[in-house]
Motif scaffolding. Structure first.
Motif, PDB file in Angstrom:
ATOM      1  N   UNK A 215       0.841  -1.208   0.000  1.00 12.19           N
ATOM      2  CA  UNK A 215       0.000   0.000   0.000  1.00 12.19           C
ATOM      3  C   UNK A 215       0.869   1.249   0.000  1.00 12.19           C
ATOM      4  N   UNK A 216       1.943   1.212   0.800  1.00  9.76           N
ATOM      5  CA  UNK A 216       2.848   2.361   0.849  1.00  9.76           C
ATOM      6  C   UNK A 216       3.485   2.597  -0.517  1.00  9.76           C
ATOM      7  N   UNK A 217       3.860   1.492  -1.180  1.00  6.53           N
ATOM      8  CA  UNK A 217       4.444   1.619  -2.522  1.00  6.53           C
ATOM      9  C   UNK A 217       3.468   2.308  -3.474  1.00  6.53           C
ATOM     10  N   UNK A 218       2.219   1.839  -3.436  1.00  4.95           N
ATOM     11  CA  UNK A 218       1.212   2.415  -4.317  1.00  4.95           C
ATOM     12  C   UNK A 218       1.026   3.898  -4.030  1.00  4.95           C
ATOM     13  N   UNK A 219       1.009   4.243  -2.733  1.00  8.54           N
ATOM     14  CA  UNK A 219       0.840   5.646  -2.371  1.00  8.54           C
ATOM     15  C   UNK A 219       1.985   6.501  -2.887  1.00  8.54           C
ATOM     16  N   UNK A 220       3.199   5.958  -2.757  1.00  9.62           N
ATOM     17  CA  UNK A 220       4.352   6.717  -3.237  1.00  9.62           C
ATOM     18  C   UNK A 220       4.259   6.923  -4.750  1.00  9.62           C
ATOM     19  N   UNK A 221       3.913   5.848  -5.462  1.00  6.62           N
ATOM     20  CA  UNK A 221       3.793   5.969  -6.918  1.00  6.62           C
ATOM     21  C   UNK A 221       2.696   6.965  -7.300  1.00  6.62           C
ATOM     22  N   UNK A 222       1.607   6.893  -6.572  1.00  8.50           N
ATOM     23  CA  UNK A 222       0.498   7.814  -6.820  1.00  8.50           C
ATOM     24  C   UNK A 222       0.951   9.261  -6.610  1.00  8.50           C
ATOM     25  N   UNK A 223       1.661   9.467  -5.493  1.00  6.22           N
ATOM     26  CA  UNK A 223       2.180  10.809  -5.212  1.00  6.22           C
ATOM     27  C   UNK A 223       3.101  11.294  -6.318  1.00  6.22           C
ATOM     28  N   UNK A 224       3.904  10.362  -6.855  1.00 10.60           N
ATOM     29  CA  UNK A 224       4.809  10.738  -7.942  1.00 10.60           C
ATOM     30  C   UNK A 224       4.032  11.195  -9.178  1.00 10.60           C
ATOM     31  N   UNK A 225       2.932  10.500  -9.480  1.00  6.01           N
ATOM     32  CA  UNK A 225       2.158  10.923 -10.659  1.00  6.01           C
ATOM     33  C   UNK A 225       1.556  12.308 -10.439  1.00  6.01           C
ATOM     34  N   UNK A 226       1.120  12.571  -9.213  1.00 10.01           N
ATOM     35  CA  UNK A 226       0.565  13.903  -8.930  1.00 10.01           C
ATOM     36  C   UNK A 226       1.636  14.975  -9.119  1.00 10.01           C
ATOM     37  N   UNK A 227       2.826  14.666  -8.617  1.00  8.70           N
ATOM     38  CA  UNK A 227       3.951  15.592  -8.753  1.00  8.70           C
ATOM     39  C   UNK A 227       4.289  15.815 -10.228  1.00  8.70           C
ATOM     40  N   UNK A 228       4.336  14.703 -10.948  1.00  6.10           N
ATOM     41  CA  UNK A 228       4.657  14.752 -12.372  1.00  6.10           C
ATOM     42  C   UNK A 228       3.648  15.614 -13.125  1.00  6.10           C
ATOM     43  N   UNK A 229       2.387  15.461 -12.764  1.00  6.45           N
ATOM     44  CA  UNK A 229       1.339  16.243 -13.438  1.00  6.45           C
ATOM     45  C   UNK A 229       1.541  17.738 -13.189  1.00  6.45           C
ATOM     46  N   UNK A 230       1.879  18.055 -11.960  1.00 12.20           N
ATOM     47  CA  UNK A 230       2.136  19.471 -11.652  1.00 12.20           C
ATOM     48  C   UNK A 230       3.255  20.032 -12.511  1.00 12.20           C
ATOM     49  N   UNK A 231       4.307  19.227 -12.649  1.00 15.58           N
ATOM     50  CA  UNK A 231       5.453  19.695 -13.420  1.00 15.58           C
ATOM     51  C   UNK A 231       5.111  19.781 -14.905  1.00 15.58           C
ATOM     52  N   UNK A 232       4.329  18.809 -15.372  1.00 16.31           N
ATOM     53  CA  UNK A 232       4.049  18.748 -16.805  1.00 16.31           C
ATOM     54  C   UNK A 232       2.981  19.749 -17.221  1.00 16.31           C
ATOM     55  N   UNK A 233       2.142  20.175 -16.282  1.00 18.36           N
ATOM     56  CA  UNK A 233       1.029  21.060 -16.645  1.00 18.36           C
ATOM     57  C   UNK A 233       1.002  22.310 -15.776  1.00 18.36           C
ATOM     58  N   UNK A 234       2.022  23.164 -15.903  1.00 19.92           N
ATOM     59  CA  UNK A 234       2.089  24.344 -15.030  1.00 19.92           C
ATOM     60  C   UNK A 234       0.913  25.299 -15.244  1.00 19.92           C
ATOM     61  N   UNK A 235       0.285  25.253 -16.423  1.00 19.97           N
ATOM     62  CA  UNK A 235      -0.809  26.193 -16.702  1.00 19.97           C
ATOM     63  C   UNK A 235      -2.032  25.907 -15.852  1.00 19.97           C
ATOM     64  N   UNK A 236      -2.158  24.653 -15.404  1.00 20.17           N
ATOM     65  CA  UNK A 236      -3.325  24.314 -14.579  1.00 20.17           C
ATOM     66  C   UNK A 236      -3.293  25.090 -13.267  1.00 20.17           C
TER      67      UNK A 236
END
Ligand SMILES: Nc1ncnc2c1ncn2[C@@H]1O[C@H](COP(=O)(O)OP(=O)(O)OP(=O)(O)O)[C@@H](O)[C@H]1O
Ligand SMILES: [Mg+2]
Lengths: 250, 255
Positions: A215-236
């Motif tokens: 579960x912790x692994x999944x949470x970390x991966x999930x957090x990474x995707x959220x971070x990635x989205x922020x970086x990839x979509x600064x206009x949002x």
């Protein structure tokens, strides 16, 4: 918050209901055992992480390649989508042992299973995202003299990004589970096999400790995707600030 | 000298007749407007001009049949069509980028226009951070900087409030006097058409045909004061009368 409450209730129930720890161990005991067995847990988590990441990378590549293929050759879409949909209806419990049978006990069957369970949400999201491109933007680009590839790169791909990240977030939550399923069906090492052994040794506390790690692994991966989205979509985020009322006026 | 000439242009989507019979022309350096009811087929005409759709009839540009649509027109769609993921600067260079102009050269070309378009200081902003009026000006800047032979503007100010729209019309009229673009503008605002145009084509309801061609003999620079105002008012009333008395669409009629 709610997770905390649940843990407290569970702790109280396990300690005061008279239930045996070999049936339902208290969270404190699971945590204790997880610390005690941390070396074995880490040791077994590593192959799981590896299978998850490699499988996911394949899945990501396949989803992008196929989504583009389908976008450029619309007829393919009708031909291929039923196949993809059927691939999603296969019960993992039945398919996992077969995949192990075909690909052996190595890394390959894990990669295949992770890819199988994570691929579809991303593919659908991408295809849908391309379709969501504003028609006017496409018309304008063609009037500027852009060809199909230009239109895809300049408009369709960026338009699909919010959809892609929504699909990615769904996929990533399946990824670790997919790897564990594959290990359950046969592996030398991994969280899946660790759980299986712990269960066979009547150690539900260790099963749960492994569940906690996954579960912790999944949470970390999930957090990474959220971070990635922020970086990839600064206009949002810029748009969000504007909505908060700090934007300029005409 | 005629730049764009359309003769008996028709278009149907499936069984739906949208353009019944459109003939019009635009001279070099002329500002021409198309006025017509909503759903008449005005945007469809621009789809034919930009090559997004194919119709029947003759389309002539500078004496030759229109084939390479991408070369002649700078097109501003009905909605601003700014890309939310690009900063304003990169949105305005889009057309140049597609033409193959390098990023540095493209930026150098748009940069001096930012002040003129009232966008100075907002180069690094995203479209969502701009007001509606600024977004329209950015879209217009993206359009004119392409330096094509002709501008196609599809209701550039349709989404704006009345006050901002009046300000933008005034601004566009000034800009046009300065640059003398050849322009074809779609609008359903009668005052806007009279204020900006040299000539106006009035379209019928769908399926569209040209019901009237009107010259606007008002002197430039135009402002909404002085003796010209009464003349403009009379013209507006006349056009409004035509629009209100448009016969209900006759559907299948193809004379
Ligand atoms: N690609 C298309 N496929 C099918 N029908 C279309 C297409 N584009 C436009 N139409 C139809 O053509 C008709 C005219 O549409 P168009 O957008 O040209 O009107 P318009 O005069 O620009 O209206 P408005 O002033 O409201 O923008 C509408 O009935 C519309 O549904
Ligand atoms: Mg329109």
């Amino acid at each position: 918050m709610s997770v905390g409450l649940l843990l407290v209730a569970w702790e109280l129930y396990a300690n005061y209901s008279g239930i045996k720890p070999t049936i339902l161990p208290a969270p404190s005991r699971v945590f204790e055992q997880a610390i005690l067995n941390r070396e074995a847990l880490v040791d077994n988590a590593i192959p799981t992480i590896r299978a998850t990441l490699i499988g996911f990378a394949f899945s990501l590549g396949a989803a992008f390649a196929l989504s583009m293929l389908v976008d450029f050759f619309q007829p393919l879409r009708r031909a291929l989508f039923p196949v993809f949909i059927v691939s999603q209806t296969l019960p993992l419990v039945a398919i996992a042992p077969l995949v192990v049978l075909w690909f052996g006990f190595g890394l390959t069957p894990k990669i295949v299973l992770v890819a199988l369970v994570t691929f579809f949400p991303m593919l659908v999201a991408l295809v849908q995202g391309y379709e969501a491109t504003e028609a006017e933007i496409g018309q304008m680009l063609r009037a500027m003299g852009a060809g199909r590839w230009r239109v895809f790169m300049l408009a369709r791909l960026p338009s699909a990004l919010p959809y892609f990240f929504a699909g990615l977030r769904i996929s990533i939550t399946y990824a670790v589970v997919g790897a564990i399923f594959a290990e359950y069906a046969g592996a030398a090492k991994g969280l899946g096999i660790y759980m299986l052994n712990a269960k066979n040794n009547f150690r539900p506390d260790l099963v749960l400790a492994a569940v906690g790690v996954s579960a912790a692994l999944t949470l970390v991966l999930f957090g990474l995707t959220v971070l990635l989205q922020r970086l990839a979509m600064p206009w949002e985020r810029a748009a969000g600030r504007q909505a908060a009322g700090k934007g300029p006026q005409a | 000298m005629s730049r764009l000439g359309l003769r008996r242009v028709r278009k149907a989507f499936g069984g739906l007749d949208v353009l019944a019979d459109i003939s019009l022309s635009v001279d070099a350096g002329e500002f021409v407007s198309i006025l017509g009811p909503s759903g008449a087929g005005k945007s469809t005409l621009f789809q034919l001009l930009t090559g997004a759709e194919h119709g029947e009839g003759e389309m002539i540009f500078d004496g030759a049949p229109l084939d390479d649509h991408g070369r002649h027109f700078a097109f501003m769609p009905q909605r601003d069509a700014l890309m939310p993921w690009r900063r304003i600067l990169d949105n305005t260079t889009l057309g140049l980028e597609v033409q193959g102009v390098g990023r540095k050269a493209a930026r150098a070309r748009v940069a001096p226009l930012f002040a003129e378009f009232g966008l100075a200081g907002f180069e690094r902003h995203f479209p969502a951070q701009l007001s509606a009026g600024m977004r329209q000006r950015a879209a217009l800047l993206r359009t004119v900087v392409q330096e094509r032979d002709m501008l196609l503007l599809d209701e550039p100010f349709g989404a704006l409030d009345a006050l901002t729209r009046a300000a933008m019309q005034r601004w566009l009229e000034q800009m046009w006097r300065h640059h003398r673009w050849t322009a074809l503008l779609i609008t359903h605002d009668v005052r806007e058409a009279v204020f900006l145009s040299d000539r106006i084509y009035v379209f019928s309801a769908r399926p569209a045909r040209v019901v009237r061609e009107i010259k606007v003999p008002l002197p430039r620079p135009r402002d909404r004061t002085g003796t010209a105002t009464r003349q403009a008012g009379a013209l507006e009333a006349e056009i409004l009368d035509i629009l209100l008395n448009l016969q209900p669409s006759r559907g299948h009629d193809h004379d």
